[in-house]
Design a protein around this motif. Structure first.
Motif, PDB file in Angstrom:
ATOM      1  N   THR A  40       0.831  -1.211   0.000  1.00 17.50           N
ATOM      2  CA  THR A  40       0.000   0.000   0.000  1.00 17.50           C
ATOM      3  C   THR A  40       0.859   1.252   0.000  1.00 17.50           C
ATOM      4  N   TYR A  41       1.898   1.267   0.843  1.00 21.31           N
ATOM      5  CA  TYR A  41       2.781   2.443   0.905  1.00 21.31           C
ATOM      6  C   TYR A  41       3.463   2.686  -0.434  1.00 21.31           C
ATOM      7  N   ARG A  42       3.982   1.605  -1.029  1.00 23.51           N
ATOM      8  CA  ARG A  42       4.662   1.751  -2.313  1.00 23.51           C
ATOM      9  C   ARG A  42       3.701   2.187  -3.409  1.00 23.51           C
ATOM     10  N   SER A  43       2.453   1.755  -3.319  1.00 24.42           N
ATOM     11  CA  SER A  43       1.477   2.074  -4.361  1.00 24.42           C
ATOM     12  C   SER A  43       0.916   3.479  -4.197  1.00 24.42           C
TER      13      SER A  43
ATOM     14  N   GLY B 247      -1.730 -11.100   2.032  1.00 23.84           N
ATOM     15  CA  GLY B 247      -1.538  -9.658   2.052  1.00 23.84           C
ATOM     16  C   GLY B 247      -1.686  -9.046   0.674  1.00 23.84           C
ATOM     17  N   LEU B 248      -1.112  -9.723  -0.350  1.00 27.33           N
ATOM     18  CA  LEU B 248      -1.257  -9.235  -1.723  1.00 27.33           C
ATOM     19  C   LEU B 248      -2.713  -9.291  -2.168  1.00 27.33           C
ATOM     20  N   ALA B 249      -3.375 -10.399  -1.840  1.00 28.04           N
ATOM     21  CA  ALA B 249      -4.770 -10.561  -2.265  1.00 28.04           C
ATOM     22  C   ALA B 249      -5.671  -9.528  -1.603  1.00 28.04           C
TER      23      ALA B 249
ATOM     24  N   ALA C  83       2.299  -1.619  -6.727  1.00 26.91           N
ATOM     25  CA  ALA C  83       3.765  -1.703  -6.684  1.00 26.91           C
ATOM     26  C   ALA C  83       4.212  -2.887  -5.832  1.00 26.91           C
ATOM     27  N   LEU C  84       4.919  -3.833  -6.449  1.00 31.26           N
ATOM     28  CA  LEU C  84       5.444  -5.007  -5.752  1.00 31.26           C
ATOM     29  C   LEU C  84       6.963  -4.972  -5.815  1.00 31.26           C
ATOM     30  N   ASN C  85       7.593  -5.011  -4.650  1.00 28.40           N
ATOM     31  CA  ASN C  85       9.051  -5.053  -4.571  1.00 28.40           C
ATOM     32  C   ASN C  85       9.448  -6.453  -4.110  1.00 28.40           C
ATOM     33  N   PRO C  86       9.916  -7.296  -5.042  1.00 29.30           N
ATOM     34  CA  PRO C  86      10.210  -8.704  -4.683  1.00 29.30           C
ATOM     35  C   PRO C  86      11.186  -8.833  -3.522  1.00 29.30           C
TER      36      PRO C  86
END
Length: 953
Positions: free
Chosen positions: A45-48, A366-368, A389-392
């Motif tokens: 959420t923060y990254r997005s 969490g992603l879902a 935004a996903l940071n692997p």
């Protein structure tokens, strides 16, 4: 090879044991997965929500390559981003001397663009009339995508169509397909669609195609000889280059020579070197250091550490219970030649297996959940995500933390299981172990050290020290919890059976109870700390807040050139207020009073304006001690309460600043009668009303009175523009000073917003002052809603305009939504920890409960016992957490106090009021409602009857 073989066997045993005890395994997986889920959702959420530079540019200029603005400064040099510029000429010409720039001449060759032009307007709504910004912008053009997006319906197809944002439609009672009329040209439009601004979802705006609104408006204004709305001629352009690469830096500098200010996507994303930017060569680099993030880093580390600790505390007892229930299996490992390290490996492998599963489940969930709740998150954040935004690397670290947490939770049970003899494991005897006598002493010392560090951090202004000290103190308190839990057993001697057994069970099984109490304490401590700090800051803000109007007051006032409403306008507006608002008091008339020319010193020459002042006498009871000689020394000696009281005293209340709500100039003198006293001032005093009738002013701030009289100084100065009054008062400016008897009101009326003295009309005339009707004041039960405002505004427009409404605000609610979220979080953790402990106690004491039923205990005893076990854990953890949470809150307020004292030493009029306000609603909910609810739910969901079985061992 043997080492890997042993661990392979241990992992196989742990996997089979997890599948065999599905309930307990699911419980551990859930405890590990939930924090991982929360951190994953928070990270994504923060990254997005935090838009990248490219996403910010899209919100600013849509899919265009650049945004062109007229600087109205002639040729210039600009920064790379276009947010700073400098005219090339050292002597900047006046705006009148700069010819109007057609921005299209500054476009790169072959580029195309669409214009953006906004005007404020008055429009009809489903309730009445409202003010809104109308933007002429071809929203259907592909260049607009990302800046304005369609949500419902269709884009405008002609000059008779218009689109609106969803907040505008919601506040006005309109919908797609409704008709709307723009006041002025009285042009009617059809709302064909609902749109949104992705970077500002709360915007209330209307969009029409170019030429649909402003051209008719200009034609009507020219016909009726009216002034055009502000900024009706300002244009910006979205520009798309035809080269497929965008607007380059040479293109930007070429546009600068023509006076255009450009924000280019290509230039911002791939900036030129400083040597090619003239503004930097002339000014130097403006690379200001970013803000110190040490406090944020310390806070994040503290939160992560406490989350891991909380999971370890909750999952550890589950592994311990699992190890005890599998002690026969662990004993068989010993009989087959396995030593202590093999037993430890089996238990640790359980943590590895369940921790891995929990980590994977938590990250995926969490992603879902972030994807599912994305619209709600965007609504609360006020802007759309640029992308999910996903940071692997970050997700991998989060999963690794969950895995390590599972292993850490199984570490202590593994050590205990490894120490247990094979005979004890096979027979089922637990053995007797005394609690450590050293641990509570060490815990008390650590807690004292943590308190000292936190207080030292607060007094020195080191927030990192506050965070570190708070964590150390909380860890010290954790070490003392087993002793506190042990004391609980002594409290049940005089209690009935169920609570007595619950207290003794908690004391007897400290290894299970203490971690759950500690987990509740950790969650509640954080929530109480933040809630206390926020409540304290809100109280400080409320103290410093100066309202424009008294709460729950509505004022209708006029703003035409003469300061008066046209005949019939104000009565119609009054009728609208009375019809829609149902006032509880009023109407009360109020008039402005001034000397000389009544002009705005912000726009007009101060030397051509008149002036009217209340002259404050000198001496004790009149002069503010904080604004006189020796004020700095006095301010240092005063306590917070004394300084606060002095700041709000009649002598000092006007020294910092005053708000001239009713246009009374710096004096805040208004003209009114007894109805104004009763409706607005809330001074229901027959003596005051009688004084006004007799021509005696009512003074609300007693510091201006001496011997029952006030001094009014008037400077009668007239400007050349004020031809009417200059003809009546020719000659040079003159100054008059009058002393008059006044009725002095009680000190509690000193801070009445906007008024310091009410003067009768006949007294103002006697003094040669000018007066004009300002408006009407009403007392209402609540501020007007959007619908009520629009209905009243419609009536005002029908009356001819020139009447405006202003409303006071209610006392601001200090319960922020964040406090509710924190309370819910702490409540969920409290009930979860209590429920987990209750479930573990039932699983761990199944044989004791079987015996209890066998000796004839009623079925309800089992329910009541579960309920009280849950209540004991929840209540103990909440009370300890509340005490622990006050430490960081108080220490942070010490930092605020330190900063406030610094400001006060520089300026004694600055308030050093830094209260500590406990959030009693939050504490009450956590300390009373949550434990009772947890106990009640545990009792309800516990089976009262049990099938008897043979007791093992």
């Amino acid at each position: 090879m043997s080492v890997f073989t042993g661990w392979r066997a241990a992992l196989r045993i742990a996997r089979r044991d997890a599948l065999r005890a599905k309930g307990r395994s699911a419980l551990v997986v859930a405890m590990i997965a939930v924090p991982v889920l929360g951190v994953t959702a928070l990270d994504v959420t923060y990254r997005s929500v935090e838009l990248t530079t490219a996403e910010k540019l899209t919100a600013q200029m849509g899919s265009a390559d650049a945004l062109f603005n007229d600087s109205q400064a002639g040729p210039l040099d600009q920064s790379v981003t276009g947010d700073d510029y400098r005219p090339l000429s050292d002597t900047a010409p006046s705006p009148e001397d700069i010819p109007a720039l057609d921005l299209r001449t500054a476009f790169p060759k072959g580029a195309r663009g669409i214009s953006i032009q906004s005007v404020p307007a008055s429009v009809t709504t489903g309730y009445g009339v409202a003010n809104a910004d109308i933007t002429e912008f071809r929203t259907a053009d592909p260049l607009a995508r990302g800046k304005v997006d369609l949500v419902d319906g269709s884009f405008p197809k002609g000059t008779g169509d218009i689109v609106a944002t969803e907040p505008f439609l919601k506040s006005t009672g309109l919908h797609v397909g409704s008709h709307i009329t723009v006041r002025g040209p009285e042009q009617k439009y059809t709302i064909t669609g609902a749109v949104e601004q992705p970077d500002n979802l709360a915007a209330k705006a209307l969009y029409a195609d170019p030429g649909a609104v402003i051209a008719p408006w200009k034609a009507t204004a020219a016909r009726d000889k009216k002034v055009l709305p502000p900024n009706a001629g300002d244009l910006t352009w979205l520009v798309k280059a035809n080269n497929g690469k965008g607007v380059s830096w040479p293109d930007v500098m070429a546009a600068n020579k023509k006076g255009a200010l450009v924000a280019s996507r290509q230039v911002v994303l791939d900036p030129p070197p400083d040597s090619e930017v003239p503004l930097i060569r002339k000014r130097g680099s403006n690379n200001y250091p970013s803000g110190n993030s040490d406090e944020l880093s310390a806070a994040l580390i503290t939160v992560v550490a406490m989350a891991v600790l909380e999971v370890v505390l909750l999952a550890g007892p589950a592994f311990a219970v699992g190890a005890r229930r599998s002690r026969r299996q662990l004993g068989l490992v010993g009989t087959c030649g396995g030593d202590r390290r093999h037993v430890r490996a089996v238990v640790l492998s359980g943590g590895l297996v369940l921790g891995g599963v929990g980590a994977v489940v938590g990250v995926v969930a969490g992603l879902a959940l972030t994807a599912v709740f994305r619209p709600l998150i965007e609504e609360r954040a006020g802007n759309r995500f640029g992308s999910l935004a996903l940071n692997p690397k970050e997700l991998l670290v989060i999963a690794a933390v969950g895995l390590v947490t599972g292993v850490l939770a199984a570490l202590a049970p593994a050590i205990v299981a490894g120490r247990q003899s094979v005979l004890e494991s096979l027979t089922g005897h637990r053995g007797v172990r005394r609690g450590s006598r050293v641990l509570p002493i060490v815990g008390a010392c650590v807690m004292g050290l943590g308190i000292a560090i936190a207080v030292l951090g607060g007094t020195t202004g080191n927030s990192t020290g506050v965070a570190a000290g708070s964590v150390v103190a909380e860890l010290g308190l954790l070490c003392c919890i087993p002793v506190i839990v042990g004391l609980l057993g002594r409290l049940g001697r005089t209690l009935p059976l169920s609570p007595r057994m619950a207290l003794r069970d908690a004391a007897r099984n400290r290894g299970r109870t203490a971690p759950a109490v500690a987990a509740v304490m950790a969650a509640v401590a954080g929530s109480v700390a933040i809630a206390t700090y926020m409540s304290s800051q809100a109280a400080e803000g409320e103290y410093d807040y100066t309202p424009m109007l008294s709460p729950n007051a509505v004022v209708l006032y006029t703003m035409d050139d003469e300061g008066n409403a046209a005949p019939g306008q104000l009565p119609l507006a009054q009728a609208a207020v009375e019809r829609n608002m149902k006032p509880t008091g009023g109407p009360a008339g109020i008039s402005r009073v001034w000397a000389g020319s009544d002009c705005d010193t912000y726009y007009d020459d101060e030397d051509s304006c008149g002036k009217l002042d209340l002259v404050k006498p000198t001496g004790k009871g009149h002069t503010c001690p904080l604004n006189s000689k020796g004020a700095k020394e006095l301010a240092v000696r005063l306590s917070d309460d004394e300084h606060r009281s002095m700041m709000h005293s009649p002598e000092c209340v006007d020294e910092r600043y005053t708000i001239n709500t009713f246009g009374g100039g710096g004096s805040n003198i208004v003209v009114g009668d007894a109805s104004l006293l009763k409706t607005y001032v809330k001074l229901d005093d027959p003596a005051a009303a009688k004084a006004l009738e007799a021509g005696i002013p009512v003074l609300l701030n007693r510091a201006y009175a001496k011997d029952g009289q006030v001094t009014v100084k008037a400077v009668h100065r007239y400007s050349d523009k004020d031809k009417k009054n200059r003809a009546l008062h020719p000659g040079p400016a003159r100054t008059t000073t009058d002393r008059m008897k006044v009725y002095v009101a009680d000190a509690k009326y000193t801070e009445t917003p906007g008024i310091r003295m009410i003067m009768p009309e006949k007294t103002a005339q006697r003094l040669g002052l000018h007066t004009a009707k300002y408006g009407t004041v009403y007392a209402v039960s609540h501020p007007p809603t959007d619908a009520q405002q629009q209905r009243i505004q419609a009536s005002i427009e029908q009356a001819g305009g020139n009447v405006y409404m202003q409303s006071g605000t209610e006392s601001r609610d200090r319960e922020d939504i964040m406090l509710l979220v924190l309370t819910l979080f702490a409540g969920v953790v409290t009930m979860g920890a209590a429920a987990i402990t209750t479930g573990l106690s039932k699983a761990d004491a199944e044989a004791d409960l079987t015996t209890l039923s066998a000796v004839g205990a009623p079925p309800g005893v089992r329910r009541r016992l579960s309920g009280f076990q849950c209540l004991v854990v929840a209540l103990t953890g909440v009370l300890l957490g509340t005490a622990a949470g006050l430490l960081p809150a108080v220490a942070l307020r010490l930092i605020d106090l330190r900063n406030a004292l610094k400001a006060m030493r520089l300026d004694p009029m600055e308030s050093a009021y830094t209260p500590i306000v406990l959030p009693w609603a939050t504490i009450g909910l956590l300390a009373v409602v949550v434990p009772l609810l947890a106990g009640l739910l545990a009792a309800v969901f516990t089976r009262s009857r049990l099938s008897l079985s043979r007791r093992a061992g």
